[in-house]
Design an enzyme around this catalytic site. Structure first.
Site, PDB file in Angstrom:
ATOM      1  N   LEU A   1       0.806  -1.220   0.000  1.00 21.63           N
ATOM      2  CA  LEU A   1       0.000   0.000   0.000  1.00 21.63           C
ATOM      3  C   LEU A   1       0.837   1.267   0.000  1.00 21.63           C
ATOM      4  O   LEU A   1       0.390   2.311  -0.469  1.00 21.63           O
ATOM      5  CB  LEU A   1      -0.936   0.013   1.220  1.00 21.63           C
ATOM      6  N   GLY A   2       2.026   1.231   0.556  1.00 20.09           N
ATOM      7  CA  GLY A   2       2.846   2.427   0.591  1.00 20.09           C
ATOM      8  C   GLY A   2       3.960   2.286   1.601  1.00 20.09           C
ATOM      9  O   GLY A   2       4.185   1.228   2.181  1.00 20.09           O
ATOM     10  N   ALA A   3       4.682   3.374   1.802  1.00 26.86           N
ATOM     11  CA  ALA A   3       5.799   3.383   2.742  1.00 26.86           C
ATOM     12  C   ALA A   3       5.944   4.777   3.300  1.00 26.86           C
ATOM     13  O   ALA A   3       5.483   5.765   2.717  1.00 26.86           O
ATOM     14  CB  ALA A   3       7.089   2.935   2.061  1.00 26.86           C
ATOM     15  N   GLY A   4       6.570   4.856   4.483  1.00 22.15           N
ATOM     16  CA  GLY A   4       6.800   6.140   5.130  1.00 22.15           C
ATOM     17  C   GLY A   4       8.081   6.110   5.917  1.00 22.15           C
ATOM     18  O   GLY A   4       8.895   5.173   5.807  1.00 22.15           O
TER      19      GLY A   4
ATOM     20  N   MET B   1       8.511   5.555   8.983  1.00 24.23           N
ATOM     21  CA  MET B   1       8.575   4.539  10.019  1.00 24.23           C
ATOM     22  C   MET B   1       8.667   3.139   9.438  1.00 24.23           C
ATOM     23  O   MET B   1       9.278   2.245  10.019  1.00 24.23           O
ATOM     24  CB  MET B   1       7.366   4.641  10.941  1.00 24.23           C
ATOM     25  N   GLY B   2       8.061   2.908   8.281  1.00 26.19           N
ATOM     26  CA  GLY B   2       8.077   1.570   7.723  1.00 26.19           C
ATOM     27  C   GLY B   2       7.181   1.459   6.511  1.00 26.19           C
ATOM     28  O   GLY B   2       6.795   2.450   5.895  1.00 26.19           O
TER      29      GLY B   2
ATOM     30  N   VAL C   1       3.663  -0.238   4.527  1.00 21.75           N
ATOM     31  CA  VAL C   1       2.267  -0.584   4.790  1.00 21.75           C
ATOM     32  C   VAL C   1       1.820  -1.567   3.718  1.00 21.75           C
ATOM     33  O   VAL C   1       1.974  -1.306   2.513  1.00 21.75           O
ATOM     34  CB  VAL C   1       1.355   0.656   4.789  1.00 21.75           C
TER      35      VAL C   1
ATOM     36  N   ASP D   1       0.372  15.581  13.591  1.00 20.06           N
ATOM     37  CA  ASP D   1       0.754  15.496  12.180  1.00 20.06           C
ATOM     38  C   ASP D   1      -0.480  15.337  11.295  1.00 20.06           C
ATOM     39  O   ASP D   1      -0.499  14.504  10.390  1.00 20.06           O
ATOM     40  CB  ASP D   1       1.727  14.336  11.969  1.00 20.06           C
TER      41      ASP D   1
END
Length: 610
Positions: free
Chosen positions: A22-25, A27-28, A30, A138
């Site tokens: 689904l995605g990434a950020g 922190m880690g 998804v 945030d």
């Protein structure tokens, strides 16, 4: 958008089978996962290099604890988590939807009506977050998911307790350039007003397609936030004037979340079952072209196969993860403004009582060395807890006052008021004519004090409808309800029997009603009546909590009567030097009183299990 899994991606996390990325950020990553029962979930997995950092693990554990405390129609709900796993992870429910930044980029700015509906939903989400004692810190377009039935606020990875002002090491700035409040950049305390600033920035973005401080580098955006006024020239009007107030530099000048919700909520609510603060999916809250573009596929449960699939699983809908939550109202400070007025009133009455004529024309202050100091002490105790609550309210913003402070205030209020009444009867012998305005002011201060106890009760914000399992914060578990019911039934039986058993020197209360035992009979009627009331309401309410006013009434009267009863026992002991004359009737009442206190504890919202 859901992407294919890469070679290094996990195929299973905990009990969830991973089917897409689904995605990434920061922190880690998804992933889209599926539970054994077939439910789609969004699984957030911490990066391996961060999992080895003890400080980051502590932060992730705080994220999990924060997510467990937040409930609400427009907030993310935690499904599962394992912060102690070799690679920590958490999972939230999946609902088709688009991130706000993706929706605006693909379909353009929103009309005023849609922005107002968006603002109402986000304000309700922030109410739930703040009621759990958190600040999101945030809130930004990518953390707002748009679904047909309303927005969802996601990612509490950097949420924190309201009382704290730093989550990691000193000097770390947590937030997103362009959507941070000035206090996040200057190191000033972060409060609920910080999220109000971000809410204004998000609404400005939805209405114009650009943040209120323009575009550019993080340094330039942060400079404009701290020292320049937002650019709202492109903001459509009328209807969105509150955005400018949300973006005030001074947190004290920003509206509260409740004020934002009141201004932005739809003006026409169909009924009490469809509150104006909730987005009706049939009401067309989204721009028409965006509503048509949103996916309508649902995640129908499918059992997980017992063996590994021979072919790749079917691709999930091309959407982004969103989350749903149990629509349970948070234990928020619904009566906080009224409680503040009551607390100030009580302080004024208590202070005035020290100097006004209290008894036979003399004030408490005139005779402190001659025996009036108990009145001063009792007044000081009340004023002290009132001042404590006012101070905590000022610091906590939209979050509820801590439980220990509310319990302390309620206990002091009940004990002090009961003690004053006992002193009044003892000093006057039943003749109240010498009591002056100072005495009455001190006694009647109990009225605003008890009123403030009720208004600050977390039960004030509990929903009146059924609460599904598992229990959400602010509800009462079935086990606790059953224990409370058993205690109430025992108390009713014990107190009723106590009226007919020998109480003093072989005589019972009923035999001497006209000769002085009637106060105990009145106490019994009060206790039995509130017990029956709570039992009746509990039977009628089903899985929902008992009404706040009934729990408060039962708690206050039970504690009040037990204090008076103990005071009477103490007086008997002083007169006789022992308890030899006290029979089983009195002790039966004492046991009933203990059962009453136990029932209060079991019916408290603090008995909730997340």
């Amino acid at each position: 958008m859901v992407a294919e899994l890469e070679p290094g991606d996990p195929r299973r996390v905990g009990r969830y089978r991973i089917t897409g990325r689904l995605g990434a950020g920061g922190m880690g990553r998804v992933f889209l996962g599926r539970s054994p029962g077939g439910r789609l979930v969004a699984v957030k997995v911490v990066r391996a290099e961060l999992a080895d950092d003890p400080g980051f693990r502590a932060r992730f554990a705080r994220e999990v604890a924060a997510a467990r405390k937040v409930t609400g129609l427009f907030t993310a709900a935690l499904v599962d988590a394992d912060p102690d796993a070799p690679t920590p992870w958490l999972a939230t429910a999946y609902v088709p939807g688009l991130a706000l930044d993706e929706a605006v980029a693909a379909h353009g700015p929103w009309p005023v009506a849609s922005v107002r509906a968006l603002g109402a939903g986000l304000a309700e989400a922030l109410e739930a977050i703040h009621a759990a004692g958190l600040v999101h810190r945030d809130l930004k377009p990518s953390n707002v998911l748009v679904a047909p039935d309303g927005p969802r606020v996601v990612d509490f990875g950097i949420s924190m307790a309201v009382e704290a002002t730093a989550l990691t090491r000193a000097g770390t700035v947590i937030g997103t350039p362009g959507f941070m409040a000035p206090e996040q950049l200057t190191g000033a305390p972060v409060t609920a007003a910080t999220d109000v600033f971000a809410l204004g920035a998000v609404l400005a973005y939805a209405a114009t397609g650009t943040g209120p401080f323009g575009t550019g580098s993080a340094q330039s955006l942060n400079f404009r936030i701290a020292y320049e006024e937002p650019d709202l020239a492109q903001l459509p009007s009328p209807g969105l004037e509150i955005i400018a107030r949300c973006l005030a530099k001074d947190p004290a000048e920003r509206p509260t979340v409740a004020a934002v919700l009141d201004e932005l909520a739809p003006e026409q609510a169909e009924s009490e079952t469809h509150p104006a603060t909730r987005v009706d999916p049939q009401a067309g809250w989204l721009p028409e072209h965006l509503a048509q573009a949103l996916p309508t596929a649902s995640a129908t449960p499918r059992p997980e196969p017992s063996t590994a699939p021979t072919s790749a699983p079917p691709p999930p809908p091309p959407t982004r993860a969103a989350t749903t939550a149990v629509p349970a109202a948070p234990a928020g400070p619904a009566g906080a403004p009224r409680a503040t007025g009551a607390l100030w009133t009580a302080i004024v009455m208590v202070v005035a009582a020290q100097f006004l004529p209290a008894y036979r024309g003399d004030s408490i202050a005139d005779h402190l060395g001659e025996g009036s100091w108990p009145g001063l002490l009792l007044g000081a105790l009340n004023a002290a807890t009132c001042g404590l609550l006012l101070g905590l309210q000022a610091r906590s913003g939209n979050a509820p006052v801590p439980t220990w402070a509310r319990v302390l205030h309620a206990t002091v209020t009940t004990v002090v008021t009961a003690t004053l009444l006992i002193m009044l009867v003892g000093y006057t012998g039943g003749d109240l004519s010498p009591v002056g305005p100072g005495g009455w002011s001190l006694i009647l201060a109990g009225v605003p004090l008890f009123y403030s106890v009720h208004q600050l009760s977390p039960a004030r914000a509990l929903s009146a409808g059924p609460v599904p399992a598992p229990a959400a914060p602010g509800t009462v578990t079935p086990e606790s309800r059953e224990r409370a019911a058993s205690a109430l039934r025992f108390a009713i039986a014990a107190i009723t029997v106590a009226m007919f058993l020998p109480a003093m020197d072989g005589d019972n209360v009923v035999n001497h009603l006209s000769e002085g035992s009637w106060p105990v009979a009145v106490f019994a009627v009060v206790n039995v009546s509130t017990s029956v009331l709570v039992l009746s309401l509990q039977n009628r309410s089903g899985a929902a909590p008992v009404a706040a006013w009934a729990r408060d009434l039962h708690g206050i009267l039970s504690t009040f009567v037990i204090v008076l009863l103990l005071a009477m026992l103490f007086g008997i002991y002083e007169d006789q030097g022992d308890f030899d004359g006290i029979g089983p009737g009195v002790w039966a009442y004492v046991l009933g009183g203990l059962a009453l206190l136990y029932s209060i504890r079991q019916l408290s919202p603090s008995r909730a299990r997340s």
